[in-house]
Design a protein around this motif. Structure first.
Motif, PDB file in Angstrom:
ATOM      1  N   ALA A  76       0.838  -1.205   0.000  1.00  0.00           N
ATOM      2  CA  ALA A  76       0.000   0.000   0.000  1.00  0.00           C
ATOM      3  C   ALA A  76       0.874   1.257   0.000  1.00  0.00           C
ATOM      4  O   ALA A  76       0.602   2.222  -0.731  1.00  0.00           O
ATOM      5  CB  ALA A  76      -0.937   0.004   1.204  1.00  0.00           C
ATOM      6  N   ARG A  77       1.926   1.260   0.797  1.00  0.00           N
ATOM      7  CA  ARG A  77       2.849   2.394   0.821  1.00  0.00           C
ATOM      8  C   ARG A  77       3.556   2.520  -0.529  1.00  0.00           C
ATOM      9  O   ARG A  77       3.729   3.623  -1.056  1.00  0.00           O
ATOM     10  CB  ARG A  77       3.869   2.230   1.950  1.00  0.00           C
ATOM     11  N   GLY A  78       3.960   1.393  -1.093  1.00  0.00           N
ATOM     12  CA  GLY A  78       4.613   1.405  -2.400  1.00  0.00           C
ATOM     13  C   GLY A  78       3.702   1.953  -3.485  1.00  0.00           C
ATOM     14  O   GLY A  78       4.137   2.725  -4.345  1.00  0.00           O
ATOM     15  N   GLN A  79       2.436   1.566  -3.444  1.00  0.00           N
ATOM     16  CA  GLN A  79       1.476   2.073  -4.430  1.00  0.00           C
ATOM     17  C   GLN A  79       1.322   3.596  -4.289  1.00  0.00           C
ATOM     18  O   GLN A  79       1.325   4.317  -5.277  1.00  0.00           O
ATOM     19  CB  GLN A  79       0.123   1.396  -4.274  1.00  0.00           C
ATOM     20  N   GLU A  80       1.199   4.054  -3.056  1.00  0.00           N
ATOM     21  CA  GLU A  80       1.045   5.492  -2.822  1.00  0.00           C
ATOM     22  C   GLU A  80       2.258   6.261  -3.352  1.00  0.00           C
ATOM     23  O   GLU A  80       2.126   7.257  -4.053  1.00  0.00           O
ATOM     24  CB  GLU A  80       0.875   5.757  -1.326  1.00  0.00           C
ATOM     25  N   ARG A  81       3.460   5.805  -3.019  1.00  0.00           N
ATOM     26  CA  ARG A  81       4.679   6.480  -3.454  1.00  0.00           C
ATOM     27  C   ARG A  81       4.869   6.362  -4.961  1.00  0.00           C
ATOM     28  O   ARG A  81       5.334   7.288  -5.615  1.00  0.00           O
ATOM     29  CB  ARG A  81       5.912   5.923  -2.726  1.00  0.00           C
ATOM     30  N   TYR A  82       4.511   5.194  -5.531  1.00  0.00           N
ATOM     31  CA  TYR A  82       4.601   4.986  -6.976  1.00  0.00           C
ATOM     32  C   TYR A  82       3.707   5.984  -7.700  1.00  0.00           C
ATOM     33  O   TYR A  82       4.115   6.601  -8.686  1.00  0.00           O
ATOM     34  CB  TYR A  82       4.197   3.547  -7.327  1.00  0.00           C
ATOM     35  N   VAL A 151       9.618  -0.695  -5.005  1.00  0.00           N
ATOM     36  CA  VAL A 151      10.095  -1.906  -5.688  1.00  0.00           C
ATOM     37  C   VAL A 151       9.099  -3.047  -5.476  1.00  0.00           C
ATOM     38  O   VAL A 151       8.767  -3.772  -6.424  1.00  0.00           O
ATOM     39  CB  VAL A 151      11.509  -2.299  -5.206  1.00  0.00           C
ATOM     40  N   ALA A 152       8.589  -3.213  -4.251  1.00  0.00           N
ATOM     41  CA  ALA A 152       7.601  -4.264  -3.988  1.00  0.00           C
ATOM     42  C   ALA A 152       6.346  -4.038  -4.825  1.00  0.00           C
ATOM     43  O   ALA A 152       5.780  -4.988  -5.387  1.00  0.00           O
ATOM     44  CB  ALA A 152       7.245  -4.291  -2.497  1.00  0.00           C
TER      45      ALA A 152
END
Length: 189
Positions: A76-82, A151-152
């Motif tokens: 979820a954090r990765g999606q937000e930052r992406y 990356v995840a």
């Protein structure tokens, strides 16, 4: 008397001014490096201990180890930052068709390319921090922990775009499997 004093003053100051402008001397001047011995200081070393009572702070880009598994929170954090940092160029699905590309900026590679599916996670992490090709470094904007989260999320995008789990590197396959087990055990509670 002024006529005699001015030429003498110029004669004394001109050589000093000219030597100050010699860049070669400034570059090769004597200096001490961090680990050099230095008899000037009591312990005989150049590197000094912090002053008593000072508060240590971490280096801005201290290495952060890769997370052992891709948890739902990490994704979820990765999606937000992406979405904030990567979508403008790479697009929402990671196909390299973001709005910047539609306005004439060079097209980035699609994350669905075989070479990027097979790339180790560390390589993707390093590109975020250092940049590559026309992509600039995001080290100042994206902290190391968020780089791993991105990356995840990229790995999740790759799987969702038809890349089989078997096509990912073994270390990433294990992390995806661990995330699935963690998610399944959380749902059963």
């Amino acid at each position: 008397m002024t006529r005699i004093l001015v030429p003498r003053l110029v004669a004394l100051l001109l050589p000093l001014a000219l030597t100050a402008c010699d860049r070669a001397d400034m570059v090769s001047q004597p200096k001490s490096r961090t680990w050099d011995s230095n008899p000037f200081f009591p312990q005989g070393q150049t590197m000094r201990l912090p002053a008593p009572g000072s508060v240590p702070r971490a280096a801005p880009d201290q290495p952060v180890p890769q997370p052992a598994s891709a948890s739902p929170a990490l994704l979820a954090r990765g999606q937000e930052r992406y979405e904030v940092f990567c979508t403008p160029c790479h697009g929402g699905a990671g196909l390299g068709d973001g709005m910047i590309v539609k306005r004439g900026y060079p097209r980035p590679p699609s994350f669905d390319e075989a070479r990027l599916r097979e790339a180790p996670a560390r390589a993707l992490y390093d590109v975020i921090g250092n940049g590559k090709g026309t992509m600039l470094s995001y080290a100042a904007q994206v902290p190391p922990a968020d780089r791993w989260a991105i990356v995840a999320y990229i790995r999740a995008l790759q799987v969702s775009q038809g890349a089989s789990l078997a096509s990912l590197p073994a270390e990433d396959q294990a992390k995806v499997a661990a995330a699935g087990r963690a998610s399944a055990s959380g749902e059963q509670r």
